[in-house]
Design a protein around this motif. Structure first.
Motif, short mmCIF file in Angstrom:
data_model
loop_
_atom_site.label_atom_id
_atom_site.label_comp_id
_atom_site.label_asym_id
_atom_site.label_seq_id
_atom_site.Cartn_x
_atom_site.Cartn_y
_atom_site.Cartn_z
N ALA A 57 8.95 32.23 -5.56
CA ALA A 57 9.04 33.09 -4.38
C ALA A 57 9.93 34.30 -4.65
O ALA A 57 9.61 35.44 -4.27
CB ALA A 57 9.57 32.30 -3.19
N ALA A 58 11.07 34.04 -5.33
CA ALA A 58 11.97 35.15 -5.66
C ALA A 58 11.30 36.14 -6.60
O ALA A 58 11.46 37.37 -6.49
CB ALA A 58 13.25 34.61 -6.28
N LEU A 59 10.48 35.62 -7.55
CA LEU A 59 9.78 36.49 -8.49
C LEU A 59 8.76 37.37 -7.78
O LEU A 59 8.63 38.57 -8.06
CB LEU A 59 9.11 35.64 -9.56
CG LEU A 59 8.32 36.40 -10.64
CD1 LEU A 59 9.27 37.31 -11.43
CD2 LEU A 59 7.61 35.43 -11.58
N VAL A 60 8.03 36.78 -6.83
CA VAL A 60 7.03 37.55 -6.10
C VAL A 60 7.70 38.66 -5.29
O VAL A 60 7.23 39.82 -5.28
CB VAL A 60 6.22 36.62 -5.18
CG1 VAL A 60 5.34 37.44 -4.23
CG2 VAL A 60 5.36 35.66 -6.00
N VAL A 61 8.79 38.34 -4.63
CA VAL A 61 9.49 39.34 -3.83
C VAL A 61 10.04 40.45 -4.73
O VAL A 61 9.94 41.66 -4.41
CB VAL A 61 10.63 38.68 -3.03
CG1 VAL A 61 11.48 39.75 -2.34
CG2 VAL A 61 10.06 37.72 -2.00
N THR A 62 10.59 40.08 -5.86
CA THR A 62 11.16 41.07 -6.78
C THR A 62 10.09 42.00 -7.33
O THR A 62 10.26 43.23 -7.39
CB THR A 62 11.88 40.37 -7.93
OG1 THR A 62 12.89 39.50 -7.42
CG2 THR A 62 12.53 41.38 -8.87
N VAL A 63 8.95 41.42 -7.76
CA VAL A 63 7.85 42.24 -8.30
C VAL A 63 7.31 43.19 -7.23
O VAL A 63 7.04 44.37 -7.49
CB VAL A 63 6.73 41.34 -8.85
CG1 VAL A 63 5.51 42.17 -9.21
CG2 VAL A 63 7.23 40.57 -10.07
N GLY A 64 7.16 42.68 -5.99
CA GLY A 64 6.67 43.54 -4.91
C GLY A 64 7.61 44.69 -4.64
O GLY A 64 7.18 45.84 -4.45
N ALA A 65 8.91 44.41 -4.60
CA ALA A 65 9.88 45.47 -4.36
C ALA A 65 9.86 46.50 -5.49
O ALA A 65 9.96 47.71 -5.25
CB ALA A 65 11.27 44.86 -4.21
N ALA A 66 9.74 46.02 -6.74
CA ALA A 66 9.70 46.93 -7.88
C ALA A 66 8.47 47.83 -7.83
O ALA A 66 8.55 49.04 -8.08
CB ALA A 66 9.74 46.13 -9.18
N ARG A 86 8.88 50.43 -5.19
CA ARG A 86 9.82 51.47 -5.60
C ARG A 86 9.19 52.42 -6.60
O ARG A 86 9.40 53.64 -6.55
CB ARG A 86 11.05 50.81 -6.22
CG ARG A 86 12.15 51.81 -6.58
CD ARG A 86 13.40 51.10 -7.04
NE ARG A 86 14.46 52.04 -7.35
CZ ARG A 86 15.67 51.68 -7.77
NH1 ARG A 86 15.95 50.39 -7.93
NH2 ARG A 86 16.58 52.60 -8.03
N VAL A 87 8.36 51.88 -7.50
CA VAL A 87 7.68 52.73 -8.48
C VAL A 87 6.64 53.61 -7.81
O VAL A 87 6.46 54.79 -8.15
CB VAL A 87 7.02 51.86 -9.58
CG1 VAL A 87 6.13 52.70 -10.47
CG2 VAL A 87 8.10 51.16 -10.41
N ALA A 88 5.92 53.05 -6.80
CA ALA A 88 4.84 53.81 -6.14
C ALA A 88 5.37 54.81 -5.12
O ALA A 88 4.65 55.72 -4.71
CB ALA A 88 3.88 52.85 -5.44
N ALA A 89 6.62 54.64 -4.68
CA ALA A 89 7.15 55.51 -3.63
C ALA A 89 7.11 56.99 -4.01
O ALA A 89 6.67 57.82 -3.20
CB ALA A 89 8.57 55.09 -3.28
N PRO A 90 7.54 57.40 -5.21
CA PRO A 90 7.46 58.83 -5.55
C PRO A 90 6.04 59.37 -5.52
O PRO A 90 5.80 60.50 -5.09
CB PRO A 90 8.07 58.89 -6.95
CG PRO A 90 8.93 57.68 -7.05
CD PRO A 90 8.22 56.63 -6.26
#
Length: 278
Positions: free
Chosen positions: A48-57, A60-64
């Motif tokens: 679960a922590a891995l899924v949340v971390t990957v989604g946040a990453a 963050r990458v797609a935001a720009p």
């Protein structure tokens, strides 16, 4: 007070407490006891922590990129808006030029009657006394758009709505009663004007109008008002008020200002050079 005290002392229902105690006695409650169960719980938490971390990453990458696309869209809208404003300014300039040329042509060919010809043809703006007639749909009628959309209803089945033929009769009645110049919602009417329907909208010279419809007519205010209200078309409007709830109000004005028609172009008629015979 005893009820409040009991609730404060026993915030958990007795039934829930008994069920929890029974599961604990049977070894079914609490954290996993076996090593396998503990490892499974730990693996689930890590996943679960891995899924949340990957989604946040990824976010963050797609935001720009998303911000860049949005800014490009905003810039494009600004450019197109500026281009539309320039075109509109060009149209206004050309319209003023056409009006000036029309006035010059009327002055050249009309002689001393150039001003009168311009007024009667609708080529020049006018002002003077007259009447203001405001016609609106019935309160029970379904009309939408909040001033931006001419009509957003299912059709002309609603008898509480003003139709194109109603507006035609109103305008013709004003002309017949002695009006010298007429406009509807700022649209100056000429001998070439047309009032018709397109879908649910009333068009005046192909421009959709939004109710209420304000009709301005220049003429002898009191006489024009009396003659119109006593005419067949005025009585027709009164019948619409009585039968369908159409709202209409008429008032005399000391000084009305009507704009010139946007374009007065005659494509077929030609001036006659033949002199009349006696």
């Amino acid at each position: 007070m005893s009820l409040i005290t009991n609730v404060m002392d026993h915030s958990l229902d007795d039934g829930y407490a008994e069920a929890a105690a029974r599961k604990q006695s049977l070894g079914q409650g609490g954290l996993p006891r076996t090593l396998r169960a503990k490892l499974g719980l730990a693996g689930g938490l890590v996943l679960a922590a891995l899924v949340v971390t990957v989604g946040a990453a990824q976010a963050r990458v797609a935001a720009p990129a998303v911000a860049k696309e949005r800014q490009e869209l905003v810039d494009r809208i600004d450019r197109e808006t500026a281009a539309a404003d320039r075109l509109e300014a060009g149209v206004d300039k050309l319209r003023d030029d056409v009006s000036a040329r029309q006035r010059a042509a009327l002055k050249k060919s009309g002689g001393g009657q150039a001003d009168l010809v311009g007024i009667l043809s609708g080529a020049t703006a006018v002002h003077g006394p007259g009447i203001r007639l405001v016609v609106n749909d019935a309160k029970s009628a379904t009309a939408g758009g909040e001033g931006t959309n001419p009509r957003t209803t299912s059709g002309f089945s609603d008898t509480g709505r003003i139709r194109d033929r109603d507006m035609q009769r109103v305008v013709n009645g004003l002309w017949a009663s002695g009006a010298e110049a007429v406009s509807v919602n700022g649209q100056r009417l000429t001998a070439l004007s047309a009032i018709r329907a397109a879908g649910d909208a009333i068009l005046v010279d192909n421009k959709p109008l939004v109710p209420p419809y304000t009709v301005l007519a220049v003429g002898d205010g009191d006489r024009l008002s009396t003659r119109f209200q006593n005419s067949a078309d005025g009585l027709y409007l009164h019948a619409l008020e009585e039968s369908f709830g159409i709202r209409a109000g008429i008032s005399t004005e000391k000084d009305l200002r009507l704009p010139a028609a946007p374009s007065v172009i005659v494509r077929t008629a030609q001036p006659s050079t033949e002199k009349g015979t006696s």
